[in-house]
Scaffold this active site. Structure first.
Site, PDB file in Angstrom:
ATOM      1  CE  LYS A 184      -3.274 -10.307   2.456  1.00 42.99           C
ATOM      2  NZ  LYS A 184      -2.692  -9.994   3.809  1.00 42.99           N
ATOM      3  CD  GLU A 194      -7.439   4.693  -3.995  1.00 41.52           C
ATOM      4  OE1 GLU A 194      -6.829   5.723  -3.624  1.00 41.52           O
ATOM      5  OE2 GLU A 194      -8.333   4.708  -4.851  1.00 41.52           O
ATOM      6  CB  CYS A 209      -2.715   6.876   2.958  1.00 35.66           C
ATOM      7  SG  CYS A 209      -4.497   6.847   2.927  1.00 35.66           S
ATOM      8  CD  GLU A 247       2.809   6.886   3.385  1.00 43.96           C
ATOM      9  OE1 GLU A 247       3.122   5.793   2.902  1.00 43.96           O
ATOM     10  OE2 GLU A 247       1.661   7.349   3.337  1.00 43.96           O
TER      11      GLU A 247
HETATM   12  P1  NAP Z   1       1.545  -3.012   2.552  1.00 44.63           P
HETATM   13  O1  NAP Z   1       2.708  -3.590   3.183  1.00 44.63           O
HETATM   14  O2  NAP Z   1       1.629  -2.548   1.147  1.00 44.63           O
HETATM   15  O3  NAP Z   1       0.365  -4.082   2.718  1.00 44.63           O
HETATM   16  C1  NAP Z   1      -0.949  -3.864   2.263  1.00 44.63           C
HETATM   17  C2  NAP Z   1      -1.588  -5.197   1.962  1.00 44.63           C
HETATM   18  O4  NAP Z   1      -0.916  -5.807   0.867  1.00 44.63           O
HETATM   19  C3  NAP Z   1      -1.513  -6.180   3.119  1.00 44.63           C
HETATM   20  O5  NAP Z   1      -2.693  -6.929   3.157  1.00 44.63           O
HETATM   21  C4  NAP Z   1      -0.328  -7.039   2.715  1.00 44.63           C
HETATM   22  O6  NAP Z   1      -0.323  -8.328   3.294  1.00 44.63           O
HETATM   23  C5  NAP Z   1      -0.523  -7.121   1.224  1.00 44.63           C
HETATM   24  N1  NAP Z   1       0.675  -7.508   0.471  1.00 44.63           N
HETATM   25  C6  NAP Z   1       1.968  -7.510   0.878  1.00 44.63           C
HETATM   26  N2  NAP Z   1       2.776  -7.969  -0.101  1.00 44.63           N
HETATM   27  C7  NAP Z   1       1.978  -8.271  -1.146  1.00 44.63           C
HETATM   28  C8  NAP Z   1       2.217  -8.792  -2.461  1.00 44.63           C
HETATM   29  N3  NAP Z   1       3.438  -9.076  -2.900  1.00 44.63           N
HETATM   30  N4  NAP Z   1       1.157  -8.972  -3.279  1.00 44.63           N
HETATM   31  C9  NAP Z   1      -0.084  -8.667  -2.882  1.00 44.63           C
HETATM   32  N5  NAP Z   1      -0.379  -8.183  -1.656  1.00 44.63           N
HETATM   33  C10 NAP Z   1       0.640  -7.983  -0.801  1.00 44.63           C
HETATM   34  O7  NAP Z   1       0.991  -1.739   3.304  1.00 44.63           O
HETATM   35  P2  NAP Z   1       0.780  -1.632   4.860  1.00 44.63           P
HETATM   36  O8  NAP Z   1       2.113  -1.621   5.482  1.00 44.63           O
HETATM   37  O9  NAP Z   1      -0.210  -2.617   5.295  1.00 44.63           O
HETATM   38  O10 NAP Z   1       0.022  -0.201   4.928  1.00 44.63           O
HETATM   39  C11 NAP Z   1       0.695   1.019   4.928  1.00 44.63           C
HETATM   40  C12 NAP Z   1       0.760   1.662   3.539  1.00 44.63           C
HETATM   41  O11 NAP Z   1      -0.544   1.759   2.946  1.00 44.63           O
HETATM   42  C13 NAP Z   1       1.247   3.086   3.577  1.00 44.63           C
HETATM   43  O12 NAP Z   1       2.183   3.293   2.540  1.00 44.63           O
HETATM   44  C14 NAP Z   1       0.001   3.922   3.331  1.00 44.63           C
HETATM   45  O13 NAP Z   1       0.204   5.186   2.815  1.00 44.63           O
HETATM   46  C15 NAP Z   1      -0.767   3.072   2.422  1.00 44.63           C
HETATM   47  N6  NAP Z   1      -2.190   3.419   2.472  1.00 44.63           N
HETATM   48  C16 NAP Z   1      -2.790   4.054   1.419  1.00 44.63           C
HETATM   49  C17 NAP Z   1      -4.129   4.412   1.469  1.00 44.63           C
HETATM   50  C18 NAP Z   1      -4.831   5.065   0.308  1.00 44.63           C
HETATM   51  O14 NAP Z   1      -6.058   5.057   0.270  1.00 44.63           O
HETATM   52  N7  NAP Z   1      -4.153   5.627  -0.648  1.00 44.63           N
HETATM   53  C19 NAP Z   1      -4.867   4.131   2.600  1.00 44.63           C
HETATM   54  C20 NAP Z   1      -4.226   3.499   3.669  1.00 44.63           C
HETATM   55  C21 NAP Z   1      -2.883   3.142   3.594  1.00 44.63           C
HETATM   56  P3  NAP Z   1       0.338  -8.637   4.730  1.00 44.63           P
HETATM   57  O15 NAP Z   1      -0.804  -8.903   5.596  1.00 44.63           O
HETATM   58  O16 NAP Z   1       1.203  -9.823   4.517  1.00 44.63           O
HETATM   59  O17 NAP Z   1       1.130  -7.419   5.122  1.00 44.63           O
END
Ligand code: NAP
Ligand code: MG
Length: 474
Positions: free
Chosen positions: A170, A245, A279, A377
């Site tokens: 996804k 992650e 991240c 963050e």
């Molecule tokens: P996000 O809002 O958590 O979204 C990540 C993914 O999850 C997207 O594909 C999103 O879909 C999906 N999602 C949203 N709600 C969901 C639910 N209820 N159930 C299952 N999946 C769901 O994160 P983001 O805004 O895309 O990315 C930024 C964040 O990612 C930051 O906090 C960053 O630190 C973190 N990050 C962590 C790492 C690591 O390796 N630790 C690496 C990169 C980023 P949609 O397409 O609808 O948004």
């Protein structure tokens, strides 16, 4: 204009069960760049059923067969690498040099690493009378973010394929193009039907359906902390394994020696890379308090020297991914000013001369560790510099965080860098800028619970079985 309205299910491009689309916006121009479909739980059911059927044979594929497949994918990936780079620039705004450089290189690196690991990994080991077998966990739901799209997709898909798992990806709505091309790459490389499936759509619909699904064995998620928490709750009723992650607020400790200025300049420019949407970014820069005057000058110069503009042009930094991300970052810059942090570079609003596109000014504050801008963050090009009294103080500040993803220690004396690294409560530390595809990556505390990259990245997708009595007692 890109029109990616079909899903990849059971080896074929198919229309969604219920047609519904959304527009994708180019963050550099604010113009619509294409359309994707939004899936429904009925699409998820189809994909999971296909993945379950495919697991019956792919789960038993030999290591040699899986290696052949990964090598065929490698050839296709290399053939389409430039297309992937262009898609990344268009979907999330990374400058072309970065998108065609580090972004696609990371995907390629995870593929090469999965091949390397698979060549020597011991799936079976006898200990006394017992055979310990590592077996593929089964059908996996892979949910990814937009900030390093190929990195985060490839670090899941290739180890899962190496392990013998089948999967449903996804991709993020904000960055759906590179994932679409990756699905084409996998198809053209001959991945058997049902082994890899991809459904575009909303996380709250597709991600949640995968997390709750009776027939999905594991979820691997990269993204924000609140969504990670929700996924764990959704997956609890079916006792799925969930690999998370999540975010970070990583500290970069610069030691008090002659190399300080160079490291401060490098850390400041580094924070602005990928528009700060990393991240593991070193978003808290810890420097000796006694040298703050010197640091103020060096950091301001480094931030002011970061060129910002059209990601298809020759600039160091492009826009941030979306209007909503732009607004969140502006809000944090406002909070920093309101809580009395000293602004030494950047600030509110777009950089001069840019009035369209989600461009943010490379921003640097000098603050304290209790400020909101030091605790949360921001996920944008905003650095907070914090002074420390001595090494113990630096370690205490670094560890005083809800997160524990990355960490950086820079200085001339390697023994001191090593000693400081041992004391940091975080999953990955880079000493003087090292890099290693085989180094496990993941978080302590609220930064997550999984470990990707290298051998542990393969292990994420394996179950462990003991066959006691495999050998007769001696
Ligand atoms: P996000 O809002 O958590 O979204 C990540 C993914 O999850 C997207 O594909 C999103 O879909 C999906 N999602 C949203 N709600 C969901 C639910 N209820 N159930 C299952 N999946 C769901 O994160 P983001 O805004 O895309 O990315 C930024 C964040 O990612 C930051 O906090 C960053 O630190 C973190 N990050 C962590 C790492 C690591 O390796 N630790 C690496 C990169 C980023 P949609 O397409 O609808 O948004
Ligand atoms: Mg989000």
């Amino acid at each position: 204009m890109r029109n990616y309205t079909q899903f990849y299910i059971d080896g074929q491009w198919v229309a969604p069960v219920t047609p519904r689309t959304t527009e994708v916006v180019n963050p550099a121009t604010e113009a619509v760049s294409g359309t994707i479909s939004l899936g429904s739980p009925a699409d998820v059911d189809k994909a999971v059923a296909a993945a379950r059927r495919a697991f019956a044979s792919y789960g038993d594929a030999s290591v040699a067969e899986r290696l052949d497949l990964l090598e065929a994918i490698q050839a296709e990936y290399l053939r389409r690498e430039a297309e992937l780079g262009a898609a990344i620039t268009e979907e999330m705004g990374a400058p072309a040099s970065l998108a065609n450089g580090f972004h696609t290189l990371l995907g390629k690196g995870h593929l090469a690493t999965a091949i390397d690991v698979l060549r020597t990994f011991k799936f079976e080991e006898q200990r006394g009378v017992t055979l310990i077998r590592k077996e593929p966990i089964g059908v996996c739901g892979l949910i990814t973010p937009w900030n390093w799209p190929m990195n985060q997709t490839c670090v899941k898909v290739f180890p899962a394929l190496a392990a013998g798992c089948t999967m449903i990806l996804k991709p993020p709505q904000l960055a759906p193009y590179s994932a679409q091309i990756l699905a084409e790459i996998l198809h053209d490389a001959g991945v058997p039907a049902g082994v890899f499936n991809m459904i575009q759509g909303q996380g709250s619909v597709i991600g949640a359906a995968l997390s709750k699904h009776e027939d999905v064995d594991m979820i691997s998620f990269t993204g924000s902390e609140p969504v990670g928490v929700q996924i764990q709750k959704d997956a609890a009723d079916t006792v799925k394994r969930v690999g998370l992650e999540l975010g970070g607020k990583s500290a970069w400790i610069v030691l008090d020696d002659a190399s300080l200025a160079a490291h401060v300049a490098g850390a400041t420019a580094g924070m602005m890379g990928n528009s700060g949407q990393t991240c593991s970014a070193g978003s808290r820069l810890l420097v000796p308090s006694a040298r703050l005057d010197e640091v103020r000058k060096v950091a301001a110069e480094a931030a002011d020297g970061v060129t910002v503009g059209d990601p298809t042009g020759n600039f160091a930094m492009g826009p941030v991914v979306s209007r909503s991300q732009y607004d969140i970052i502006q809000d944090y810059i406002g909070k920093g000013l309101a809580e009395g942090a000293e602004l030494i570079a950047g600030g509110l609003g777009r950089p001069e001369g840019l009035d369209k596109g989600w461009y943010v000014r490379p921003t640097v504050f000098i603050g304290t560790n209790d400020m909101v801008i030091s605790r949360e963050e921001i996920f944008g090009p905003v650095l907070v510099i914090i002074g420390y009294d001595d090494i113990d103080d630096a370690v205490a500040i670094a560890n005083d965080s809800n997160f524990g993803l990355g960490g950086y220690v820079s200085g001339e004396d390697l023994d001191t860098c090593r000693a400081v690294s041992r004391r940091l409560r975080t999953g990955a530390i880079w000493v003087n800028g090292g890099f290693d595809f085989h180094a496990p990556f993941g978080g302590y505390k609220r930064s997550g619970n999984g470990r990707e990259w290298g051998e542990l990245g393969l292990h994420e997708y394996l179950e462990v079985k003991s066959i006691v009595g495999w050998a007769a007692p001696a």
